[in-house]
Design a protein around this motif. Sequence first.
Motif, PDB file in Angstrom:
ATOM      1  N   VAL A 188       0.842  -1.189   0.000  1.00 47.46           N
ATOM      2  CA  VAL A 188       0.000   0.000   0.000  1.00 47.46           C
ATOM      3  C   VAL A 188       0.882   1.245   0.000  1.00 47.46           C
ATOM      4  N   LEU A 189       1.931   1.201   0.822  1.00 43.38           N
ATOM      5  CA  LEU A 189       2.836   2.348   0.907  1.00 43.38           C
ATOM      6  C   LEU A 189       3.449   2.667  -0.454  1.00 43.38           C
ATOM      7  N   ARG A 191       2.207   2.154  -3.438  1.00 46.56           N
ATOM      8  CA  ARG A 191       1.221   2.833  -4.289  1.00 46.56           C
ATOM      9  C   ARG A 191       1.099   4.298  -3.872  1.00 46.56           C
ATOM     10  N   GLN A 192       1.077   4.491  -2.555  1.00 42.45           N
ATOM     11  CA  GLN A 192       0.866   5.856  -2.065  1.00 42.45           C
ATOM     12  C   GLN A 192       2.054   6.747  -2.409  1.00 42.45           C
ATOM     13  N   GLN A 194       3.971   6.530  -5.009  1.00 45.08           N
ATOM     14  CA  GLN A 194       3.913   6.902  -6.415  1.00 45.08           C
ATOM     15  C   GLN A 194       2.774   7.865  -6.702  1.00 45.08           C
ATOM     16  N   ALA A 195       1.676   7.700  -5.997  1.00 46.58           N
ATOM     17  CA  ALA A 195       0.555   8.626  -6.177  1.00 46.58           C
ATOM     18  C   ALA A 195       0.968  10.031  -5.740  1.00 46.58           C
TER      19      ALA A 195
END
Lengths: 317, 244
Positions: A188-189, A191-192, A194-195
């Motif tokens: 999850v981290l 993805r966050q 890169q977002a």
Amino acid sequence: MNKQDYRQIVKKYSAVTLLLLFFVLNSILTPNFFRISNLNNTITQICPMILCGMGMTLVISTGGIDISVGSIMALAGVLTAKLMSGIGLLPAVVISLFVAVLVGCFTGIMVGKLKLQAMVVTLGLMLALRGGAQVLCDGRDIYFNKLGDVGEELALWGTYKIMGVIPVQIIPIGICILFTWIMVEKTVLGRQIQAVGDSIRSSSLAGINTAKTMMTVYGLSALFAAFAGIFQAAKVSVAAGSSLGQLAELDAIAAAVIGGTPMIGGKAHVLGTVVGALIMQMITLTCVMNDIPDQYAQVFKAIIIVIAVFVQREQLK
Amino acid sequence: MKGIKQGMRLNGIDIDIKQGEIVGLAGLLGSGRTELAKVLFGVNLPDEGEVFWYGQPAKIHTPADAIKKGMGFCTEDRKVEGIVPHLSVKENITIALLPRLNRFGFVKSKEQNKIVEKYIKRLKIKTPSPEQAICNLSGGNQQKVLLARWMCMEPKLIIMDEPTRGIDVGAKVEIEQLIQELSKNGISVLMISSEIAELERNCDRIIVMREGKKTGELISDNISQDKIMETIVKGSEREVKIHE
């Protein structure tokens, strides 16, 4: 196939192609290229670049930059050397890593929460920590062979050969790459991160705590740099506040950029950075083994970096 | 039915939204509609006043707080404050859902794929694959992805700021249908729009704003384009008189 697809492919495989090109070139031109000692040299020398490069890839993918990693390396190396004769090797290492992470989190707060320019914050830290490291060792280099058993123990961290052949650096390199890759691709981290790098406003509106993400990223970057510093000091068996990890940040940035992680933030190319680091190392190797002065290697590296940025520009349009 | 109650002030404004209701915010540009939405969602903090959620004071300080309560916000500026341009459609849909897809820090990718597929089908999002970068999609499909982002959260309230701006006619109709569908499923919608016809078609109740104040409210039978326009204009006339 239209033009855009074509660009994508150029972008995706340019770094790997370049690495292969160097490989082929060397296998033809360079005598003794396939010696195992060559590979071993590469592994020992590339270690700080890979470790710092992994952290740098994360930082750059959030749209930031961390030029303090070289100084963090020096700080961690000197601190470990300074503390270990008193409290033992492992506690010294743990404390050094902890201090480094604190520094990284500080950067993260400044950049993520207070919205300061990452370049400026880490520039300040680069100078301050380099100075700090030199103050810590009183301006003198700390030679491990004067520290007795504990010094030799740490020296082993940099000189030990697994089964008498493979340098010990392969372990931190492997763990670090694997850890970062899994984090970026599976968690999850990741993805966050890169977002946040892609669009910080959108990310925060989608409920991501951007300050916390930044803190984690810079903390990890500092942690990797600290490891790199300790291993590098162990390799040369001396902790020098003035020269340990000097310009390591630039190598790391170069590796990340050649690997395809965009400087303005976005997708983190973990394996790309590995390829980037290998290319940088390959240039040095090629020049050294063919008796070309190192100055030329620098120019080659510069050209490769500029080309890498150019290829990226095409893609981002 | 237990209603959602929200009272708050911008320039001293009070509004409340009930469950499953579609409330429209009308008014001229700069009348404080977007600002109201941003305060509701925790993007900006109110200087005075409070937001109530199911009758309780809701302590919303960040968008994350608002999302936890069950709100979603489709912003006006889709490109800057909505999509994460270079990430895939899949990641864009699930970005707000990530904390719920978290298993020991890892993304539950099977569940993620299932949800993404479900909403791509349900919202008829036209994309070659869920892995496609969202910046390559048309405006209407981008907007649908953003809607999917909030719908998959199973929210109680979705705020939509100019949901059909810059979108082709076909997608517009589909989005309006979706808004109706949401309301039927008990999800409240706060809709901000400069297109009066659109508000007339979709809203159960329309609140007209001017300079951060409520200047009028129209309910069901009273809603017509003329009435809305009239209310907006009346507000400005009053201003003119004061100035004279």
